[in-house]
Design a protein around this motif. Structure first.
Motif, short mmCIF file in Angstrom:
data_model
loop_
_atom_site.label_atom_id
_atom_site.label_comp_id
_atom_site.label_asym_id
_atom_site.label_seq_id
_atom_site.Cartn_x
_atom_site.Cartn_y
_atom_site.Cartn_z
N VAL A 226 0.82 -0.94 0.19
CA VAL A 226 -0.37 -0.30 0.28
C VAL A 226 0.88 1.29 -0.06
CG1 VAL A 226 -1.40 1.39 1.42
CG2 VAL A 226 -1.52 -1.48 1.28
N PRO A 227 1.11 1.94 -1.47
CA PRO A 227 1.99 2.80 -1.09
C PRO A 227 2.13 3.84 -0.06
CG PRO A 227 1.13 2.80 -3.15
CD PRO A 227 0.52 1.69 -2.21
N THR A 228 3.23 4.60 0.57
CA THR A 228 3.08 4.46 1.31
C THR A 228 2.91 5.22 2.79
OG1 THR A 228 0.96 6.08 1.33
CG2 THR A 228 3.07 7.28 -0.19
N GLN A 229 1.84 3.90 3.01
CA GLN A 229 2.10 2.79 4.11
C GLN A 229 2.32 1.67 4.60
OE1 GLN A 229 -2.66 3.23 3.71
NE2 GLN A 229 -2.74 5.02 5.50
N SER A 230 1.96 0.65 3.70
CA SER A 230 2.33 -1.01 4.57
C SER A 230 3.35 -1.38 3.14
CB SER A 230 1.34 -1.60 4.95
OG SER A 230 0.31 -1.70 4.06
N LEU A 231 4.28 -2.42 3.79
CA LEU A 231 5.25 -3.53 2.62
C LEU A 231 5.21 -4.52 3.51
CD1 LEU A 231 6.64 -3.51 0.11
CD2 LEU A 231 8.01 -2.59 1.38
N SER A 232 5.05 -5.55 2.99
CA SER A 232 5.13 -7.50 3.52
C SER A 232 5.85 -7.74 1.79
CB SER A 232 3.68 -7.48 3.62
OG SER A 232 3.96 -8.98 4.54
N VAL A 233 6.34 -8.92 2.59
CA VAL A 233 7.07 -9.29 1.76
C VAL A 233 7.40 -10.92 2.13
CG1 VAL A 233 9.18 -9.58 -0.19
CG2 VAL A 233 8.82 -7.49 0.22
N GLY A 234 6.57 -12.12 1.59
CA GLY A 234 7.34 -13.46 1.51
C GLY A 234 6.02 -14.13 2.58
N PRO A 235 6.71 -14.93 2.55
CA PRO A 235 7.35 -15.73 2.16
C PRO A 235 7.98 -15.42 1.02
CG PRO A 235 6.89 -16.88 4.16
CD PRO A 235 5.54 -16.04 3.58
N VAL A 236 9.08 -15.98 0.88
CA VAL A 236 10.38 -15.75 -0.78
C VAL A 236 10.83 -16.63 -0.62
CG1 VAL A 236 10.77 -14.83 -2.29
CG2 VAL A 236 9.27 -13.60 -0.60
N HIS A 237 10.96 -17.66 -1.78
CA HIS A 237 12.01 -18.83 -1.68
C HIS A 237 12.71 -18.21 -2.96
CE1 HIS A 237 13.10 -23.00 -2.17
NE2 HIS A 237 14.82 -22.83 -1.54
N LEU A 238 14.54 -17.80 -2.87
CA LEU A 238 15.17 -17.55 -3.71
C LEU A 238 15.88 -19.00 -4.28
CD1 LEU A 238 16.21 -16.21 -6.50
CD2 LEU A 238 17.50 -15.01 -4.64
N VAL A 239 15.93 -19.68 -5.26
CA VAL A 239 16.78 -21.10 -6.19
C VAL A 239 18.29 -19.93 -6.97
CG1 VAL A 239 17.84 -22.67 -6.99
CG2 VAL A 239 15.39 -22.16 -5.45
N SER A 240 19.19 -20.25 -6.36
CA SER A 240 19.74 -19.43 -7.77
C SER A 240 20.97 -20.59 -7.51
CB SER A 240 21.35 -19.19 -6.96
OG SER A 240 22.08 -18.38 -7.50
N ARG A 241 21.02 -21.12 -9.28
CA ARG A 241 21.64 -21.93 -10.21
C ARG A 241 22.52 -20.81 -10.79
NH1 ARG A 241 16.08 -22.49 -12.17
NH2 ARG A 241 16.12 -21.77 -13.84
N GLY A 242 23.46 -19.92 -10.42
CA GLY A 242 24.49 -19.15 -11.20
C GLY A 242 24.71 -17.43 -10.95
N LEU A 243 24.18 -16.87 -10.13
CA LEU A 243 24.08 -15.51 -9.87
C LEU A 243 26.04 -14.79 -9.86
CD1 LEU A 243 20.92 -15.38 -7.80
CD2 LEU A 243 20.55 -15.06 -10.25
N ASP A 244 25.62 -13.50 -10.13
CA ASP A 244 26.56 -12.82 -10.09
C ASP A 244 26.09 -11.61 -9.43
OD1 ASP A 244 27.57 -14.63 -11.31
OD2 ASP A 244 27.65 -13.19 -13.46
N VAL A 245 27.04 -11.10 -8.57
CA VAL A 245 26.37 -9.92 -7.43
C VAL A 245 27.63 -9.05 -7.59
CG1 VAL A 245 26.24 -8.89 -4.85
CG2 VAL A 245 25.61 -11.63 -5.91
N THR A 246 27.14 -7.24 -7.69
CA THR A 246 28.01 -6.96 -7.84
C THR A 246 27.82 -5.67 -6.79
OG1 THR A 246 26.69 -5.54 -9.54
CG2 THR A 246 28.48 -7.12 -10.24
N ALA A 247 28.80 -4.69 -5.84
CA ALA A 247 28.31 -3.85 -5.22
C ALA A 247 29.55 -2.71 -5.17
CB ALA A 247 29.07 -4.50 -3.78
N GLY A 248 28.41 -1.11 -6.56
CA GLY A 248 29.06 -0.19 -6.66
C GLY A 248 29.93 -0.61 -7.54
#
Length: 667
Positions: A235-257
């Motif tokens: 609900v924009p500007t009021q509430s947020l709820s995520v999940g439960p979420v299950h992520l399965v990675s089969r070969g992900l690349d991560v960058t920082a900055g």
């Protein structure tokens, strides 16, 4: 024949004529009863079902046509996007063959409020949509099967935050049709009282996404291939709820900055966020509501992402390819005791203060009590200047860091990070001449061994420690070769690499079996204890200290001065008497030597002196070609002075004590 079959009908007997047949066939049928005019019950039910089916088909057809017209004309997108500053929907195409069921291609969702901006792009999806919820401005998908998804999220922050951190700004995800950088409204919007009826609410349940392509949150981006299942509600500007979420990675690349952090990650993530009250917990606090189990393995191309996290310090890291393992448990934004991370890398180099340190590295992170403890074990350690001159080496180094919190969104380092080197070696001490920067005292050869313990403060450029070294050393002092066995216990009360200075008060040094070329006298020894000692190295090495000395005699110091003609030979002979004790204030710099308030007691003689030796370049107020030396030698009531303020030296026999007290140019 009539006798044989009198009761059979004539037509069966073949006796009926054609006329009788004609009359019978043309006669009207007998009248029917009332039930004969009605169809059977089964037939009537079939007719009703047929009409209902036809009506249902027509209604379904009309509804399908209406829905597809509604979708194809993008009326749904226009309705949901009635407030583009809150929620925007767009899609390439949508079709439906059943009310509430839709297949969408090229779906784009975008949302924003005072705290957050986000976007979700899906290549294709099959979804069940609660149609009646649409009348309440509620987009509710109760079932989603999608392929090819990208999600981006970033915070809206004050302008001052972006102005002071350009690398962070450059790493933020772009979001179409939103200004960059994402500035928070000034002044902020007033809090909303009660439910917001004029904005669209979004909820997605039972979603499964294959071929997850990208998750870009703030300055961290995940690319590659994965699967995710779960849902969220906003609900924009009021509430947020995520999940439960299950992520399965089969070969992900991560960058920082925008710098690679990890590659080919394989593993699982189970996570929830919230529910979050966005009125009281803005986007900057979302990590406080994150709970997750993270398990996976991957490779590390290098450790240069460390430079991004330490971008406000002079530390620079290069190389360090290796492998990593993650087993993290997070509860409400806090690492839990079961968490652990391991990183192994080879050939990593850290540069700090003009010094490069190279090694192989084993890094472990674990939770101990309320702290996050990091342990680094380095092997094959090599220390060089940034120009490649070798300085030191060690088979191993241990580094311990305590982070004063387990919270993810802040790092509060404890006052010290410990560094231990148990077998430090300086195999070629002469390579330090470039750092010492003195032409009056240089190292001819030497090999020192010892240990090092240091504690770095949170900024990583200040701290304290202890250094012990021992071994043979040969130096050249003003053209004179001196060899000795030395032992140094340096107590580093504090150091600051940025300012190029250190406090060595409390340090000790000892020299044994000292031999001077050209001298037939026996070996010399001496011990020194330093107090109020300051060392600096930004413009050549400079040291200033109050020193207490005990030695066999004063030959090395006086020889150093006598070679410059500052003290007559007979004074030198007198002061070579054994078992000398003394104290002085020393200041040593490139080409300069100042000794103030020297007091030496040897046998029954007391010697006091001021010695000032500076280069003749005119670079200091006392600069000149003539060193300034004033010496007072006393024994009981007798006193003699040596005035070396001019070229050569002269004796002061009368009122020597008064002369020495007033010899201002020497002080």
């Amino acid at each position: 024949m009539s006798t044989l079959a009198p009761d059979l009908p004539p037509d069966l007997l073949g006796l009926d004529d054609p006329e009788q047949k004609r009359r019978r066939s043309s006669a009207p049928p007998p009248p029917a009863g009332p039930d004969a005019r009605r169809p059977s019950g089964a037939f009537a039910a079939g007719l009703i079902l047929l009409h209902l089916a036809w009506a249902a088909f027509v209604a379904w057809l009309l509804l399908v046509v209406a829905m597809n017209l509604f979708f194809s004309t993008k009326l749904l997108a226009k309705v949901v996007s009635s407030r583009p500053d809150s929620v925007v929907m767009d899609y390439r195409s949508v079709h439906s063959w059943w009310p509430g069921h839709a297949h969408v291609e090229g779906l784009h969702l975008r949302g924003s409020d005072d705290n957050l901006e986000w976007t979700l792009d899906v290549e294709s999806a099959d979804a069940k949509i609660a149609l009646f919820d649409l009348f309440g401005k509620f987009f509710h998908a109760t079932y989603v099967r999608a392929s090819g998804a990208k999600f981006r999220l970033r915070r809206r922050l004050p302008a001052a935050y972006f102005d002071g951190d350009p690398r962070y700004v450059a790493a933020l995800p772009p979001i179409a049709d939103r200004p960059f950088p994402p500035l928070a409204p000034d002044p902020p919007s007033p809090p909303v009282e009660g439910p917001m009826l004029d904005v669209w609410k979004i909820a997605i349940d039972d979603a499964e996404v294959s071929h997850l392509q990208q998750i870009w949150v703030e300055d961290h981006k995940v690319d590659g291939d994965g699967e995710v299942s779960g849902g969220f509600a906003l609900v924009p500007t009021q509430s947020l709820s995520v999940g439960p979420v299950h992520l399965v990675s089969r070969g992900l690349d991560v960058t920082a900055g925008q710098v690679p952090l990890a590659e080919h990650l394989v593993g699982d993530v189970f996570a929830t966020i919230g529910p979050v009250d966005l009125q009281t917990a803005p986007g900057a606090k979302l990590l406080d509501f994150l709970s997750a189990d993270v398990h996976g393995t991957g490779s590390v191309p290098n450790l240069e992402a460390v430079n991004y996290y330490t971008r406000r310090t002079p530390l620079a890291v290069h190389g360090g390819a290796g492998a990593m393992r993650l087993d993290l448990v997070i509860g409400d934004g806090v690492l839990q005791p079961a968490s652990e991370m391991t990183l192994e890398s080879q050939g990593v180099t850290a540069s700090l203060g003009g010094v490069d340190t190279s090694s192989d590295l084993l890094l472990r992170l674990r939770i101990e009590g309320d702290d996050t403890h990091v342990r680094a074990d380095a092997t094959h350690l090599s220390v060089r200047t940034d120009k490649g001159v070798p300085l030191a080496e060690a088979p191993s180094l241990a580094f311990d860091l305590d982070v004063g919190t387990r919270a993810l969104d802040r790092v509060a380092l404890k006052p010290a990070m410990a560094v231990d080197v148990g077998d430090l070696s300086i195999p070629h001490v002469e390579t330090w001449n470039a750092i010492l920067g003195s032409d009056k005292l240089t190292v001819a050869r030497g090999e020192l061994h010892g240990r090092l313990h240091g504690e770095l403060e949170p900024v990583w450029t200040t701290g304290r420690g202890e250094l012990s070294l021992h071994g043979p050393l040969a130096v050249v002092a003003n053209g004179t070769h001196v060899a000795a066995g030395v032992a140094v216990d340096a107590k580093v009360v504090s150091f600051d690499l940025d300012k190029g200075q250190a406090d060595l008060s409390g340090s000790r040094a000892e020299a044994r079996d000292v031999r001077v070329d050209g001298q037939s006298d026996g070996p010399w020894w001496g011990r020194a204890e330093l107090s109020k000692t300051q060392l600096s190295w930004q413009k050549g090495v400079r040291a200033e200290t109050d020193v207490d000395v005990q030695s066999a005699d004063a030959r090395p110091v006086l020889l150093f001065l006598a070679d410059q003609g500052t003290i007559p030979g007979w004074v030198h002979t007198v002061l070579t008497l054994g078992n000398a004790r003394g104290r002085a204030h020393l200041a040593v710099g490139p080409g300069s030597f100042d000794m103030d308030n020297l007091v030496v007691t040897a046998s029954e003689l007391d010697t006091r002196a001021f010695l000032h030796v500076h280069p003749g370049s005119g670079s200091t107020p006392d600069a000149g070609s003539t060193p300034k030396t004033c010496v007072l030698i006393t024994s009981g009531p007798f006193a003699v002075g040596v005035d070396g303020r001019q070229k050569g030296a002269s004796l002061v026999l009368l009122n020597a004590r008064d002369w020495f007290a007033g010899a201002a140019p020497c002080k």
